[in-house]
Enzyme design. Sequence first.
Site: not given
Length: 332
Positions: A70-71, A134, A156, A164, A219, A286-287
């Site tokens: 979710g960065t 990161h 997440r 992902s 997330y 996609k999220g």
Amino acid sequence: MAFVSDKEANEENELILSLPKEMGLFAAPYLNLFQDFWCPSLYVQGVINFQKHFDAKDNDVFVASFPKSGTTWLKALAFVIVNHHRFSSFDHHPLLSSNPHQLVSGLEFFLSHDLPDQILSLSNMSEPRVLATHVPLPSLPESITKSNCKIIYICRNPFDTFVSTWEFFTKVSSRALTFEEAFEKYCNGITVFGPWWSHMLGYWKESIDRPNKVLFLKYEDLKEDTVFHVKRIAEFLDSPITREGVSNTVIENIIKLCRFETMKDLEVNKSGYINNIIEKKHFFRKGEIGDWINYFSPSMIEKLSKIIEEKLGDSGLSFKVHSEIPLQHATS
């Protein structure tokens, strides 16, 4: 004035060459084990430069994250909230013409080359600065940990994080591993800036010990109750948005501007590259929450569930795979 003497440069090169290495999942051929985390070989020097030469300011805001958690979304939210006084118009906002990764630089990448110019560029940024990393908490520069700057961390659930990550690297690399091969490395913690469990736990424990310093987000929580958590971010940053008692309309407009679908549909995010390496479009897939179920075999679910239970254990950090089902019960 030179930032690094020839002697220091040689010592750093020798150190980098001596580091343990493993094949990675990205176009870069190796991950190096540096300070107990797996750093892409291309950016070990950037991490060293970050540690040695970055001077944090008390009003800095850092977006910290485990990759593919979710960065991009958090960078957008943080930038909009921090700079609301500068860009109060949502119709002509920089986020509409620039990718979040261009607006909020990851310092281990930014400082990996042209060090004097990049340090000068950082010193000339408008304040408060919104920056990103990161890098695991134990390897952050002392100027960050000892200053009054604030860190917003996002992670997440490990199932969706892996999917992902794998999808991302298969798109940006011509030499990506198979799903099964990548999964084994992930289970062993051999992934970019991993092990993922120690990365999460470092920031999790710091958020408990120093809640005014680190805000810890998941997330899934941000996705399920975005209004509540965007308000949390604004309050954590002591934003004028909250001090002025701004109506929910402002919060809703911020959320709308930073929505996954909104950013994905912008022309600026459909073409071009970040750092001349990765196409912008690859940062928007996609999220979704729970997409991992379409990838994992029962044996994979069982294996990763056991690792999560073993590594996170009694830390108090847990995740949900969907609805209200705790991650450790995914196989039941």
